[in-house]
Design an enzyme around this catalytic site. Structure first.
Site, mmCIF file in Angstrom:
data_model
loop_
_atom_site.group_PDB
_atom_site.id
_atom_site.type_symbol
_atom_site.label_atom_id
_atom_site.label_comp_id
_atom_site.label_asym_id
_atom_site.label_seq_id
_atom_site.Cartn_x
_atom_site.Cartn_y
_atom_site.Cartn_z
ATOM 1 N N HIS A 1 -8.073 23.086 -3.878
ATOM 2 C CA HIS A 1 -7.403 22.125 -4.758
ATOM 3 C C HIS A 1 -8.091 21.966 -6.110
ATOM 4 O O HIS A 1 -7.842 20.993 -6.824
ATOM 5 C CB HIS A 1 -7.291 20.775 -4.050
ATOM 6 C CG HIS A 1 -6.418 20.815 -2.843
ATOM 7 N ND1 HIS A 1 -6.605 20.006 -1.734
ATOM 8 C CD2 HIS A 1 -5.345 21.600 -2.546
ATOM 9 C CE1 HIS A 1 -5.685 20.285 -0.826
ATOM 10 N NE2 HIS A 1 -4.913 21.246 -1.292
ATOM 11 N N CYS B 1 -6.727 21.717 -20.465
ATOM 12 C CA CYS B 1 -5.601 21.436 -21.355
ATOM 13 C C CYS B 1 -4.364 22.138 -20.810
ATOM 14 O O CYS B 1 -4.375 23.353 -20.584
ATOM 15 C CB CYS B 1 -5.876 21.918 -22.779
ATOM 16 S SG CYS B 1 -4.428 21.711 -23.869
ATOM 17 N N ASN C 1 -11.656 19.713 -0.747
ATOM 18 C CA ASN C 1 -12.344 18.747 -1.601
ATOM 19 C C ASN C 1 -12.484 19.295 -3.019
ATOM 20 O O ASN C 1 -12.510 20.507 -3.235
ATOM 21 C CB ASN C 1 -13.721 18.411 -1.032
ATOM 22 C CG ASN C 1 -13.623 17.789 0.345
ATOM 23 O OD1 ASN C 1 -12.585 17.247 0.715
ATOM 24 N ND2 ASN C 1 -14.698 17.866 1.116
ATOM 25 N N ASN D 1 -13.124 16.141 13.757
ATOM 26 C CA ASN D 1 -12.492 15.108 12.937
ATOM 27 C C ASN D 1 -12.222 13.878 13.788
ATOM 28 O O ASN D 1 -11.792 13.993 14.939
ATOM 29 C CB ASN D 1 -11.166 15.626 12.363
ATOM 30 C CG ASN D 1 -10.562 14.676 11.352
ATOM 31 O OD1 ASN D 1 -11.100 14.504 10.256
ATOM 32 N ND2 ASN D 1 -9.453 14.034 11.709
#
Length: 293
Positions: free
Chosen positions: A123, A131, A106, A248
């Site tokens: 991630h 930039c 996440n 899950n």
């Protein structure tokens, strides 16, 4: 491998209690109770069009216009999201001293907001803008002001929240949307997250694998593991012979690698972590674990 599937939490509690160095891999299912939608259906397929790729974002102004317009509208709600019971339960696991690492797919930083410290954001993080030219970074809240300054009226649009901190803007033309450039060098600004088609920084991956080598078990929470960048850690754990549990709903990419699979609400299944551990239960679980090792 025959996977033990249960709809209740006791088996998961026993799994957690008998391990002291858990490598936890979390996904979008952790944050749905915080109002952030997930990506996948019960079969592991996309619920919506696949997210923008790195190549399209960097190569096409039109893609950046669409991305940042949707982000301008969706960010205020995303930025106000708060940790839910699942985040607090995993913070409690660390407080118990049973966490080797929390590797999250996440980008919402809600684990850290709940108090978790041993976290790697695989991630990246959506609350920072980077930039791509000079590598300068700025808070996403600061960039929101630039977006709203250059695009008056867009912040008033109503749209459904989407998983990446954006919003589902339908029947909207993006041609005139102004994408601010880097104030320092005029370069392309991008959220400091790993897009599809972009590599996770090697140093980040190596740090995570070092923690996996020190772990005694893996717990997957709220992830279908359909993205290889996360799945590879479960593959490596299986090759190393580590026990692997997954919490899950629906299919995961690692179903044939699991020792245990629990299809239950993450918050419900992990609620035991916010209670004082039962010394007798813990000792019994570790005794049986030692005998089966």
């Amino acid at each position: 491998m025959t996977v033990a599937i249960t709809q209740t939490g006791p088996a998961l509690q026993e799994f957690v209690e008998r391990h002291q160095r858990l490598f936890v891999l979390s996904g979008a299912g952790c944050s749905t109770d915080s109002g952030i939608p997930d990506y996948r259906d019960l079969q592991g397929g996309w619920k919506r069009p696949q997210p923008v790729t790195f190549q399209a974002f960097m190569g096409e102004l039109s893609t950046r216009q669409r991305y940042w317009a949707r982000s301008l509208v969706g960010w205020p709600r995303f930025g106000l999201a708060r940790p839910n019971a699942t985040h607090h339960a995993l913070a409690a696991l660390e407080a118990r001293g049973q966490l080797e690492l929390l590797l999250t797919q996440n980008v919402d930083r809600l684990h850290q907001a709940a108090g978790s410290q041993a976290v790697i954001d695989l991630h990246g993080r959506l609350d920072v803008v980077r930039c791509m030219g000079c590598e300068q970074r700025m808070p996403r809240t600061e960039f929101q002001l630039l977006l709203e300054r250059d695009n008056p009226g867009w912040a008033d649009l109503e749209a459904a929240q989407a998983p990446d901190g954006d919003a589902d803007l339908d029947n909207v033309a993006f041609d005139n949307f102004v994408v601010p450039a880097c104030p320092a060098c005029g370069g392309v600004l991008k959220p400091d997250v790993v897009f599809f088609g972009e590599n996770v920084p090697r140093e980040r991956v190596e740090r995570a694998f070092a923690h996996l080598q020190a772990a005694d078990a893996v717990l997957v929470v709220g992830s279908s593991l359909m993205v290889y960048s996360g799945f590879r850690f479960v593959q490596a754990a299986a090759r190393a012979g580590l026990p692997i549990a997954a919490l899950n709903f629906g299919r995961t990419r690692a179903d044939d690698l699991l020792s245990l699979k629990v299809e239950q609400s993450c918050a419900q299944a992990l609620a035991f972590l916010q209670q004082p551990p039962d010394p007798l239960h813990t000792a019994t679980a570790r005794y049986h674990s030692a005998r089966s090792a």
